[in-house]
Write a protein that holds these residues in place. Structure first.
Motif, short mmCIF file in Angstrom:
data_model
loop_
_atom_site.label_atom_id
_atom_site.label_comp_id
_atom_site.label_asym_id
_atom_site.label_seq_id
_atom_site.Cartn_x
_atom_site.Cartn_y
_atom_site.Cartn_z
N ASP A 447 0.87 -0.98 -0.17
CA ASP A 447 -0.13 -0.21 -0.09
C ASP A 447 0.88 1.18 -0.05
O ASP A 447 1.67 1.70 1.07
N LEU A 448 1.12 1.90 -1.33
CA LEU A 448 2.08 2.90 -1.19
C LEU A 448 1.67 4.06 -0.35
O LEU A 448 2.44 5.10 0.04
N ASP A 449 0.20 4.24 -0.44
CA ASP A 449 -0.10 5.45 0.46
C ASP A 449 0.46 5.36 2.03
O ASP A 449 0.61 6.41 2.62
N HIS A 450 0.23 3.99 2.40
CA HIS A 450 0.58 3.62 3.66
C HIS A 450 2.17 3.93 4.01
O HIS A 450 2.72 4.39 4.81
N ASN A 452 4.21 5.86 2.40
CA ASN A 452 4.45 7.31 2.00
C ASN A 452 4.13 7.85 3.75
O ASN A 452 5.09 8.72 3.99
N SER A 453 3.15 7.50 4.22
CA SER A 453 2.74 8.16 5.54
C SER A 453 3.96 7.69 6.53
O SER A 453 4.23 8.39 7.39
N ARG A 456 7.15 9.52 6.34
CA ARG A 456 7.02 10.59 6.70
C ARG A 456 7.08 11.01 8.43
O ARG A 456 7.35 11.99 8.91
N ARG A 466 9.28 11.10 -3.59
CA ARG A 466 7.80 11.77 -4.43
C ARG A 466 7.15 10.62 -5.11
O ARG A 466 6.06 10.77 -5.71
N LYS A 467 8.00 9.82 -5.57
CA LYS A 467 7.42 8.68 -6.56
C LYS A 467 8.00 7.26 -6.12
O LYS A 467 9.18 7.21 -6.01
N TYR A 468 7.14 6.25 -6.35
CA TYR A 468 7.76 4.83 -6.23
C TYR A 468 7.46 4.22 -7.38
O TYR A 468 6.48 4.20 -8.13
#
Length: 491
Positions: A447-450, A452-453, A456, A466-468
């Protein structure tokens, strides 16, 4: 006489090399290398630094050819046995090699050179005894070897080292890592690279140790050799440790215990040629009881910095300067940086190469006016230990006015569940200068959103990718180092 050859006479009857289950003594190596030297000389008294390219499989034959070239007064140019013909042609033509020595299994790929009237083409099977005469006296200021840079930032350059450079590189490591004639090591690294040629093979031969060859890496075979109980020194790249760990974890518990018990008896284990992920170091410690000794070097300097043999080995750090090697950190104007500030590693010492072959301008550019070699690697010193932040222009990403270490971000990403490996780079961007992006090798769907969170929460927002991009594997060179210019093309 060259010091490496002189030392070998002291260990004449001792096993030097184990190749395909056959044991060869130091005297066998001396005799065979002398035969090769005599044959190479033909009707000359001295090769007088002629370049001799050779493509020979790792083993007794390889070592005898290398020593034979040196004893005849030539400059050894090892060819990578996995390269395609255009890459081999580049090395042969770039060095102006007038002699090529070829193992029988490589005669087909090198056949175009056999038809070149300006090149003396010799099969490894051609060497035979000829009338014996005095071998030339080799001054150690002469050129000894040309190895090529990995070409990660430009076309590969030929790095010329002298016999004096090699002696300094080898003797420094022998002292620092306590090599001795009771040591037994495994040679599994590519032999067109300083790690395998200097750190493993030459250090072992200098010390009267025994060197066993395993031509092709195979995790199962490596552990089988370990379990024979002879190997006590092992050197590899992070990729190999990663593969050994993966194989170990696939074994039943009883076999794991047997391997762990065996590994705990080793004297020394070293990792190099690429940054060692802290996660791999910790996992290997749990398996073997050894904190891998991480060190820092490159084709042009051999080894310059090392974690201590005795004393604390700090994960994520390359250690302290080796004896006889001067190291400083400098800014873009070659001024030493203030304590605690990042700077380019610059090196001075007998270990530093002579020149880039027939590239006076490139040679001049890579040395400061006062004679320091500029490595291009950025580091910081913390509590006396050097820590690599990355390679300027490859691992240092300039984004939004910040200088960001790609290696630092990679280390954090590897801690995320499901990520097997990763490569972080900067790609051109009008707004930011460079945008931080990451290629991921995964074990499961992410889950790339997870992710990313989570990133951070681990580090400042300006450092987070900024990109995977999910990839099946990362592009690597022969030493297992990620080739980031190739990675950039994927974006």
């Amino acid at each position: 006489m060259l010091q490496l050859i002189e030392n070998a006479h002291r260990f004449a009857d001792k096993p030097a090399i184990v190749d395909q289950s056959v044991s060869y003594s130091y005297m066998d190596l001396l005799d065979r290398s002398e035969e090769i030297a005599q044959y190479l000389l033909h009707d000359e008294k001295d090769l007088a630094q002629k370049r001799v390219s050779y493509m020979v499989s790792p083993g007794f034959g390889y070592m005898a050819v290398q020593w034979g070239i040196w004893r005849a007064g030539g400059i050894a140019v090892p060819l990578c046995i996995t390269y395609p013909f255009p890459s081999l042609q580049y090395v042969v033509e770039n060095t102006g090699s007038s002699i090529i020595i070829c193992g029988p299994e490589y005669e087909e790929i090198l056949s175009p050179f056999a038809e070149n009237s300006k090149i003396r083409f010799i099969s490894l099977l051609d060497f035979s005894k000829i009338e014996r005469r005095e071998l030339p006296e080799i001054d150690n200021s002469r050129g000894a070897m040309i190895l090529f840079t990995s070409g990660t930032t430009s076309l590969p350059k030929g790095v010329l080292t002298t016999h004096a450079n090699i002696e300094a590189q080898v003797s420094t490591l022998v002292e620092a890592w306590k090599w001795n004639s009771d040591d037994y090591t495994l040679s599994i690294l590519p032999l067109h690279h300083v790690h395998g040629i200097i750190n493993v093979n030459s250090c072992a031969m200098w010390s009267g140790a025994t060197l066993q060859f395993l031509p092709n890496f195979d995790a199962k075979k490596v552990f089988e050799i370990f379990l024979e109980g002879k190997v006590n020194v092992f050197m590899a790249v992070p990729t190999i440790y990663f593969k050994l760990i993966a194989y170990y974890e696939s074994l039943p518990e009883s076999e794991q215990k047997e391997i762990s018990s065996c590994l705990k008896k080793f004297r020394l284990m070293v990792s190099g040629s690429a940054a060692l992920p802290v996660s791999v170091m910790e996992k290997w410690y749990s398996i073997s009881g050894h904190y891998l000794l991480e060190r820092y070097g490159m084709t042009e300097i051999g080894m310059a910095i090392s974690n201590p043999y005795e004393g604390k080995r700090r994960a994520g750090y390359i250690g302290m300067p080796l004896k006889g090697v001067e190291v400083r950190l400098c800014d873009e104007a070659d001024r030493e940086v203030a304590s605690g500030q990042p700077g380019e590693i610059q090196v001075k010492g007998q270990n530093v190469f002579k020149e880039y072959w027939e590239k006076p301008e490139a040679t001049s550019k890579t040395f400061t006016q006062d004679g320091w070699f500029k490595t291009g690697d950025i580091a910081i010193i913390e509590e006396g230990y050097f820590k690599i932040l990355g390679r300027d222009s490859i691992d240092i990403i300039k984004s939004g006015g910040y200088k960001i270490s790609a290696l630092e971000i990679e280390e954090v990403l590897r801690k995320y569940s499901g990520i097997k490996d990763c490569g972080v780079i900067g790609v051109p961007n009008e707004e930011w200068g460079e945008l931080v992006v990451a290629a991921l090798v995964t074990e499961k769907e992410l889950d790339l959103d997870h992710l990313n969170s989570w990133m951070r929460e681990q580090m400042p927002a300006y450092k987070t990718p900024r990109k995977y991009l999910i990839v099946p594997d990362l592009p690597r060179n022969a030493m297992g180092k990620v080739t980031k210019n190739e990675l950039k093309k994927l974006f």
